[in-house]
Each structure stands twice: as C-alpha cells, then as structure tokens.
Design an enzyme around this catalytic site. Structure first.
Site, PDB file in Angstrom:
ATOM      1  N   HIS A 177     -17.235  37.134 -48.538  1.00  0.00           N
ATOM      2  CA  HIS A 177     -15.856  37.176 -48.558  1.00  0.00           C
ATOM      3  C   HIS A 177     -15.173  38.159 -47.478  1.00  0.00           C
ATOM      4  CE1 HIS A 177     -11.652  36.575 -50.473  1.00  0.00           C
ATOM      5  NE2 HIS A 177     -11.394  37.744 -49.829  1.00  0.00           N
ATOM      6  N   GLU A 178     -15.593  39.387 -47.764  1.00  0.00           N
ATOM      7  CA  GLU A 178     -14.958  40.606 -47.124  1.00  0.00           C
ATOM      8  C   GLU A 178     -15.710  40.517 -45.542  1.00  0.00           C
ATOM      9  OE1 GLU A 178     -12.821  42.241 -48.014  1.00  0.00           O
ATOM     10  OE2 GLU A 178     -12.826  41.985 -50.354  1.00  0.00           O
ATOM     11  N   HIS A 190     -13.422  38.117 -43.430  1.00  0.00           N
ATOM     12  CA  HIS A 190     -12.338  38.824 -43.022  1.00  0.00           C
ATOM     13  C   HIS A 190     -12.517  39.530 -41.524  1.00  0.00           C
ATOM     14  CE1 HIS A 190      -9.418  37.679 -46.186  1.00  0.00           C
ATOM     15  NE2 HIS A 190     -10.180  38.260 -46.956  1.00  0.00           N
TER      16      HIS A 190
END
Length: 266
Positions: free
Chosen positions: A58-59, A62
């Site tokens: 997820h990170e 980004h």
C-alpha cells in the site's frame, strides 16, 4: 527537466520485507497442509504476515506513483525498498493496523509516507498518488478471493479457505475506509486537489483527527451496521459468504478456543 530516478540501492527490496514475506509463505504452507498441531496458530501468523505485506505494498504504491509523478526524493527516504521500518509513522502504518486486526478483525488504513507535494505538478497526479494505496488493497482483495469467484475451491483446504476469506475482509475494510473523503485518509487526498485553496486551509487542521472521527462514528450501531453491510455486499460479490469470514476470524483468534460451528463447512 527532472525525471523519476533513484539509485539502485534505493530500489533494492529490504531483507525486513523479504523476512515478512517468508513468514507468510511458510505459515501459508502450514495452513494449507495442516502441518501445525494448532491450525489457528498457523492461520494467525499467515494472515498477520500477509496483512503486513499488503500494508507495505500500500505504502509502496503511494511512493512509486509519487516518484513517477515528479517527487524524486522518494528513493532517498527508503520507501521503494518496501521496508516498513522506513515509514515516517511505523506505529500508524504497521503496529496499530495489526492491533486492530487482532482486537476487532478490521483493516485499519495507515498512511505514513512523506511526499513532497510541491515537486508534483497537476491535480490528476496528486489524486492518483492518493488513490494508489487503497487501489492496492482492492487488487489484493481480488487476488485473495480469486478461488472463490473463479469457483476453484475444489482441493483448497478448509482452514486455508477461511484464512483467505478473513484476509479478503481486511483488504475490503481497509479499501472502503481509506476511500472515504475524510481529511487524513486517502479518499480526501483524491478530492483535495480539486477543492479551492480556502476550503483546503479550513479543513487542514482536522486532518490529524480524521481517522479517529471515522472510528468514533463506527461505534454507532446504525453506522457500524451500514458499514459492514457494504463490506459484506462487496465480499459476496467476490464469492465469499458470511460463514467463511466468520470462521476465518474465529480461527485467527485461536486463543479463544475452538468453534464447533466452523468444524464442518456448510
């Protein structure tokens, strides 16, 4: 003109992440084969490790999107290595989400990569950076539920099926929560570039409290019920019923003892 560049060492996958991935693989194998004397223990470590892997991805989504959008400082911060220890708020991104899974079986959205937004030009790029994280949870949920919506469960052990269902529940709850247009969550980051400067300045002080506000609302029975009705509807659309997710959660919390209701599949 600047380009998305980073040193090879900035992109090298961290041994910490590889270790977490190895735990997920070994305990996933133990869950599939029934190797562990207590299957709940294997499920606990499999789901927890896989959940942390999804948080790292997820990170990473980004960060990677920000890199290609113009923030070339991302590599030096270590975000491209998938190392959870490099996050600016490891407590929010890793520790608290794992604790929430253990306590309540809900995927807590994190958020802990510092992006230098001033380097990025264009509202669409800013929106895409914010959307990239929860879209990763969506993709993870689709992968977890593939045996269900492909009707390919023949030969899949019962405990592994339950574990996948519970892991999918975590991904869906994380995606739904993160897409809420609440300050501090990724959903607000998607719409923020399209708001006026005045509105953004007025909302900015509330960003640190957005997640707390959402969880306070989830304590209200009506909103809690509506939230999980939505989550259940999404999971049913992916081929997972309430029995699978319930038994996955019960198996995950092995310290509560065995549940005879889940001993035989419906």
């Amino acid at each position: 003109m600047t380009t998305a560049t980073a040193r090879p060492s900035d992109r090298r996958i961290s041994p910490v992440f590889l270790g977490i991935l190895a735990v997920a693989a070994v305990t996933g194998w133990a869950t599939w084969t029934g190797f562990a004397e207590q299957p709940g223990v294997a499920v606990f470590f499999f789901v927890t490790a896989a959940w942390v892997v999804s948080l790292c991805l997820h990170e990473y989504a980004h960060a990677r999107t920000a890199l290609h959008s113009g923030d070339i400082s991302i590599g030096a911060k270590g975000y491209l290595t998938l190392n959870p220890l490099k996050y600016t708020h490891a407590l929010l991104s890793i520790v608290l989400p794992v604790l929430f899974v253990i306590m309540g079986g809900i995927g807590l959205p994190g958020g802990a990569v510092f992006i230098e937004r001033g380097r990025i030009q264009g509202r669409w790029k800013h929106s895409l950076i914010s959307a990239a994280g929860p879209l990763t949870n969506v993709l993870f949920a689709v992968v977890c539920t593939a045996p269900f919506w492909l009707d390919a469960l023949d030969g899949v052990p019962r405990d592994f099926r339950f574990a996948l269902a519970f892991l999918a529940l975590l991904q869906v709850t994380a995606a739904v929560l993160n897409f809420l247009p609440v300050p501090g969550l990724d959903g607000y980051g998607v719409v923020e570039p399209w708001l006026s400067y005045k509105v953004r300045r007025q909302v900015e002080p509330f960003a640190p409290f957005g997640l707390l506000f959402v969880f306070a609302l989830l304590w209200l029975p009506a909103l809690n019920g509506a939230f999980f009705d939505l989550v259940d509807a999404v999971l049913r659309g992916l081929g997972i019923d309430d029995f699978d997710t319930y038994c996955g959660f019960e198996l995950y919390r092995f310290w509560q003892g065995s549940n005879e209701y889940c001993s035989v599949s419906p």
